[in-house]
Design an enzyme around this catalytic site. Structure first.
Site, mmCIF file in Angstrom:
data_model
loop_
_atom_site.group_PDB
_atom_site.id
_atom_site.type_symbol
_atom_site.label_atom_id
_atom_site.label_comp_id
_atom_site.label_asym_id
_atom_site.label_seq_id
_atom_site.Cartn_x
_atom_site.Cartn_y
_atom_site.Cartn_z
ATOM 1 N N HIS A 196 0.829 -1.201 0.000
ATOM 2 C CA HIS A 196 0.000 0.000 0.000
ATOM 3 C C HIS A 196 0.864 1.251 0.000
ATOM 4 C CE1 HIS A 196 -4.215 -1.545 1.151
ATOM 5 N NE2 HIS A 196 -4.178 -1.110 -0.076
ATOM 6 N N GLU A 440 -5.993 -16.029 -21.881
ATOM 7 C CA GLU A 440 -4.729 -15.964 -21.129
ATOM 8 C C GLU A 440 -4.092 -17.345 -21.006
ATOM 9 O OE1 GLU A 440 -5.649 -13.913 -17.442
ATOM 10 O OE2 GLU A 440 -7.598 -14.857 -17.292
HETATM 11 C C1 PEP Z 1 -3.962 -10.756 -16.993
HETATM 12 O O1 PEP Z 1 -3.659 -11.907 -16.682
HETATM 13 O O2 PEP Z 1 -3.370 -10.111 -17.893
HETATM 14 C C2 PEP Z 1 -5.042 -10.047 -16.278
HETATM 15 C C3 PEP Z 1 -5.471 -8.861 -16.688
HETATM 16 O O3 PEP Z 1 -5.559 -10.617 -15.172
HETATM 17 P P1 PEP Z 1 -4.824 -10.643 -13.751
HETATM 18 O O4 PEP Z 1 -3.624 -9.743 -13.836
HETATM 19 O O5 PEP Z 1 -5.816 -10.191 -12.766
HETATM 20 O O6 PEP Z 1 -4.459 -12.092 -13.621
HETATM 21 MG MG MG Z 2 -4.999 -13.109 -15.464
#
Ligand code: PEP
Ligand code: MG
Length: 584
Positions: A196, A440
């Site tokens: 934080h 992803e």
């Molecule tokens: C990602 O994986 O790019 C994404 C946007 O999700 P997170 O960072 O929350 O895993």
């Molecule tokens: Mg992700």
């Protein structure tokens, strides 16, 4: 002679000034035994210290609200809330009663118990909350030792213009006080870029480098310092040529910031008049309002798991209340709610799924949609809340970590089931609410066609996609050098996804960190990206690059590069594209 030190990049910007090495008499927390008769008085002493600490922090939060904006003061309020949370105080009181020890030691024992819980959780966000707990406990211990005495940093000068503070570690409250006193930059020996304190430094725009080992002993009071926040480096006693170079860079960066301010009202259009959609990754209404003021078209990624990260999982009404607030902040612009994206370890502790406790590789385990499809009851509560929110404003639902189209279909049928239940109960929702999926997982990226009938849009989560592609954990600093968005394999796969989505006419965005990193904006434009979802503070920077790019030109350059041109002259594709834009 110049001494160069390095640490973790927290907030960009160049700071030039004199060092003020923060002397803190680290308090020794010792254990004293107290007699039974003293127990009540010791508990009272602890209660008073917690109340004093809370009062000091609340006053600081009030002051910050005016001086540094709502989000900065909210971070301080999180600490106030931790002090109000009975588990901290009750746990410490139990130690006083059971172990007959002094209040400082009882807080220490309670902190250690909390840290053991936090450490078992494999997640940056949760780990950084462990830093917060430690800071809050230290504040109470300091107050106990001072017996309610001085405000934090009372020995630091009132005006810190042209001063860089060098500290072992800082709490968010201390960072805020340094900001109030006009500090030019902050260097700490410890602290994580996810803490934080770091978030606050970024929110207030204080150039900061953390994790500079032995900074306090290597830097002397009053010494000339230069900090380059972008690269996370600090130069002590720099040579004249380095100083000249940085003074020049500093004035360029001031001009850059001023130029950004003038972009607020401008559209995100390229030099060749292509309109680009700029969305924000945001969860807090304040950030959303700021993003809208900077020209965002809405929220492209709302990470709903943040609602689940502390305490009991929120019920349907509590989730709906958060989505309602978000929609209000967006004033009619779309809100893309990502369904729960928590991983095996986080889930184990927060939602108490015993069977998931011992997963050795959570990033590849039962996380995100995989988990939701197994814990259907929990998931359906969220689907109901999202559907109900869709009656209040433009909501889009986004599913994380899809691997197969079958998963997308399973979510669709749960949605249909949930709609039927809402119909029966006569509860309103938007029957046309779009459902999108995050790309992803590499196998999903390579088989986008399979998803086309089941998804209304896709958003690429490059943070995960890249880690899976290069087999380098996104939070492991030992393999960070391999985590490269310009790796030819990454560029190849992203281009493939962009081209396939265009052919399928499937709307596509990128919401991973690279979308908000201006170093990669031109590369993404050259690959054909038309929708970026970025952290709010990056909106104007990304808009600036869009405004300065001829997309047709960089697209052509990209094709030439892929045919082999320029690879002997330019170390990276990004540099080749920049050259094509400005000299091509
Ligand atoms: C990602 O994986 O790019 C994404 C946007 O999700 P997170 O960072 O929350 O895993
Ligand atoms: Mg992700």
């Amino acid at each position: 002679m110049t001494l160069a030190l390095s640490g973790h990049r927290v907030e960009d910007g160049i700071a030039v000034g004199r060092a003020h090495v923060l002397q803190r008499n680290e308090i020794e927390i010792g254990e004293f035994k107290i007699g039974r008769k003293r127990v009540a008085a010791e508990i009272e002493r602890l209660r008073r210290a917690v109340a004093d600490a809370r009062e000091n922090l609340s006053a600081l939060a009030e002051r910050l609200q005016a001086a540094a904006g709502a989000s900065a003061s909210e971070i301080i309020r999180t600490h106030v809330m931790m002090l109000e949370d009975s588990s901290l105080l009750d746990g410490a009181i139990a130690h006083i009663e059971k172990d007959l020890c002094n209040a400082e030691w009882a807080m220490q024992l309670q902190l250690e118990a909390l840290l053991t819980e936090f450490r078992a959780i494999d997640d940056d966000y949760i780990r950084s909350r462990a830093d917060d707990a430690a800071q809050v406990v230290r504040l109470v211990q300091n107050t106990l030792t001072d017996e309610g005495g001085e405000e934090p940093l009372s020995d630091v000068p009132d005006r810190l213009g042209h001063t860089l503070v060098v500290a072992t570690e800082l709490t968010p409250g201390e960072m805020a006080i340094l900001h109030e006193r006009g500090v030019a930059g902050v260097i700490t020996e410890h602290g994580s870029p996810y803490s934080h304190t770091a978030i606050l430094a970024r929110g207030m725009g204080i150039p900061t480098v953390m994790g500079v080992r032995r900074a306090q002993s290597l830097i002397t009071e009053g010494e000339q310092l230069i900090m380059d926040g972008h690269y996370g480096v600090v130069f002590a006693d720099p040579e004249e040529s380095i100083l000249r170079h940085y003074l020049q860079k500093q004035s360029e960066s001031v001009r850059f910031r001023q130029a950004l301010d003038s972009l607020r009202e401008r559209p995100a259009a390229s030099l060749d008049a292509c309109e680009i959609r700029l969305m924000a990754n945001a969860e807090r209404p304040d950030d959303m309002r700021q993003a809208m003021a900077d020209g965002a078209g809405g929220v492209g990624l709302y990470r709903s798991e943040f609602l689940f990260m502390s305490g009991e999982p929120p019920d349907e009404e509590a989730q709906l209340a958060q989505y309602r607030e978000a929609l209000k902040a967006l004033g009619g612009a779309p809100l893309t709610i990502r369904t729960l994206d928590i991983g095996a370890d986080k889930t184990a502790d927060l939602l108490d799924f015993q069977s998931l406790r011992s997963n050795p590789n959570p990033a590849l385990g039962l996380r995100a949609v995989r988990l939701c499809l197994r814990e259907v009851e929990l998931f359906k509560i969220q689907l109901r809340a999202i559907l109900r929110a869709s009656a209040l404003g433009p909501v889009r639902m986004l599913i994380p970590m899809l691997t197969t189209a079958r998963e997308a279909r399973a979510v669709r049928s749960l949605l249909a089931e949930t709609r039927a239940e809402l119909d029966q109960a006569g509860i309103a929702y938007d029957p046309a609410m779009p459902m999108g999926g995050m790309i992803e997982v590499p196998a999903a990226a390579l088989s986008l066609e399979a998803f086309a009938n089941d998804l209304d849009f896709v958003s690429i989560g490059t943070n995960d996609l890249i880690q899976y592609l290069v087999a380098a954990d996104r939070v492991d600093e030992h393999v960070a050098h391999l985590y490269d968005p310009q790796h030819p394999g990454v560029v190849h796969l992203l281009s493939h996804v962009f081209d396939t989505a265009a052919r399928l006419q499937l709307p596509l965005a990128v919401c991973g960190e690279i979308a908000g990193d201006r170093r990669y904006t031109r590369l993404l434009l050259a690959m054909g990206l038309t929708e970026f979802s970025v952290q709010p503070r990056a909106l104007l920077e990304v808009k600036k690059v869009i405004n300065e790019t001829d997309i047709g030109r960089v697209r052509d350059a990209m094709h030439r590069w892929r045919e082999g041109d320029g690879q002997d002259r330019f170390p990276t594709l990004v540099q080749y594209l920049d050259d094509a834009q400005f000299h091509g």
